[in-house]
Design an enzyme around this catalytic site. Sequence first.
Site, short mmCIF file in Angstrom:
data_model
loop_
_atom_site.label_atom_id
_atom_site.label_comp_id
_atom_site.label_asym_id
_atom_site.label_seq_id
_atom_site.Cartn_x
_atom_site.Cartn_y
_atom_site.Cartn_z
N SER A 256 37.93 -16.77 -3.47
CA SER A 256 38.42 -17.89 -4.43
C SER A 256 38.99 -18.65 -3.18
O SER A 256 39.57 -18.65 -2.15
CB SER A 256 39.38 -17.51 -5.33
OG SER A 256 40.65 -17.00 -4.44
N LYS A 257 39.26 -20.16 -3.70
CA LYS A 257 39.76 -21.16 -3.30
C LYS A 257 41.20 -20.79 -2.72
O LYS A 257 41.73 -21.21 -1.81
CB LYS A 257 39.79 -22.43 -4.18
CG LYS A 257 39.01 -23.47 -3.70
CD LYS A 257 39.33 -24.72 -4.54
CE LYS A 257 37.93 -25.55 -4.90
NZ LYS A 257 38.19 -26.43 -6.06
N ARG A 258 42.08 -20.14 -3.49
CA ARG A 258 43.16 -20.05 -3.23
C ARG A 258 43.50 -19.24 -2.20
O ARG A 258 44.62 -19.40 -1.14
CB ARG A 258 44.26 -19.15 -4.44
CG ARG A 258 44.66 -20.00 -5.50
CD ARG A 258 45.22 -19.09 -6.68
NE ARG A 258 44.04 -18.44 -7.39
CZ ARG A 258 44.11 -17.06 -7.44
NH1 ARG A 258 45.20 -16.48 -7.05
NH2 ARG A 258 43.07 -16.54 -8.19
N GLY A 260 41.69 -19.52 0.63
CA GLY A 260 41.00 -20.17 1.84
C GLY A 260 39.87 -21.01 1.49
O GLY A 260 39.79 -21.25 0.31
#
Length: 487
Positions: A256-258, A260
């Site tokens: 997920s974006k969170r 990296g």
Amino acid sequence: MINETPRVRFAPSPTGYLHVGGLRTALYNYLFAKHNNGTFILRIEDTDRNRFVEGALENLLDTMEWVGLVPDEGPRQGGISGPYIQSERLDIYKKYADELIESGKAYYCFCSSERLEELRDTQLKAKVAQVKYDKHCLNLSKQEISDRLKNGESHVIRLNVEPGSKVKIKDIVRGNVEFDRSTIDYQVLIKSDGYPTYHMANVVDDHLMKITHVIRGEEWLPSTPKHVLLYEFLNWEIPEFAHLPLLLNADKSKLSKRQGDVAVEDYREKGYLKSSLLNFVAMLGWSAGDDKEFYTLKELIENFSLERVQKSGAVFNIDKLNWLNAEHIKNQTNEELLPFLKKELEKSEFRDKTFSDEYLLKVAGAMKSRLNFYGDFIERSSYFFEEPKTYSQDIVDKRWKPETPEHLNKLISEFEKLENPVHDQYEISLKKVAEELNIGGGKLIHPVRLAVSGIGVGPGLYEILEILGKEEVIKRIKTAIDKIKLD
Ligand code: GLU
């Protein structure tokens, strides 16, 4: 080698950026096609108008080109089964939806969103095993349907799933997967805005584009039974499937974006090489069955097979990517490296100085095994572009002794005798002086490195001396003797 010539496709929905998972899917399709002399197609699945992002398509096409996965057929290339953008193919989907209605495999549904919501709530309250449409509109009379259509009533077209045998999927990665027909929803095929859903457009296009192998992320496996039914209902041959393992964060959660960056564009921006990015994503779920980790694109094409794709999720390890990036820089020829180093010089404080290509090629050769990114180049090799302004205090403390200036003066006299010295001559001279002084070579090597570079790390000393040239070397040693004062 497989028997038929495969046609595969990467079918992204343009969201504004290319996800690394998307890059992996694109790459596996590309490698499979190239390994088997097949065709790699890029198809844009943009039928969800709520998710339209301005500029997303161009960005996606540019990123694919940058990374080097240029399709054989696609929006920019054209091809025998275009157009390759779904929003330009609406009539085609409508035609097949009508066919399905004709044969009773699909039906019009006029239910309002309020009714559907109510139905959902009731089913949730009743704790049904699966929330599903109740086929309310399946049995409307022909007359009623035609009246309501004439009145312009908002409607969708739904898949008519009837009880029957299990839906079987042969998946190259996952083996045989079966789904009970009763668990398959009465999927909307054409939405009230006239656009097809992903399922409808995807199947119609895979058929018309003669796709032989559908290679895509595991998240699409639950959709596959709906697709198989559509193939059945339309009497079309079912392609082979290969669902690729999920990409995971280090803690095994879904990437997920969170945690990296997930956009290829971010990695490009940060200075990663396309060759290392491709090598890295190739290893997310595939290996040749040995320990080899470094691959060029050409080697990947030679070695890739879907049979060696793993089932279990693949962990995205940024340290591995960083390591591969350094390996790919090291693997470049000096000539390949040159334009990138010139770009770094252009951005640096040395932009107004001129250096010959011959000189820069030598610097490239000396530095390429010492860079993680092109962006490290100037910081780690500034002494090739100007004499040191300062000397690392640590190294001075450790390596510069009261007798060092005297030793270095002897070395200068020896160096002065040399004519156009290369690597070996510097080494022979230095060893000779060390012997005469009855000291270890290190007593000269470290101070000379400090004098010419200002620091204690870098390429081999004799290589640095050869690149800088005799006059510059002697000048720098003299300057250091003048400047470095011990307290
Ligand atoms: N449009 C889907 C996506 O964004 C394609 C899935 C498939 O390959 O069927 O991933």
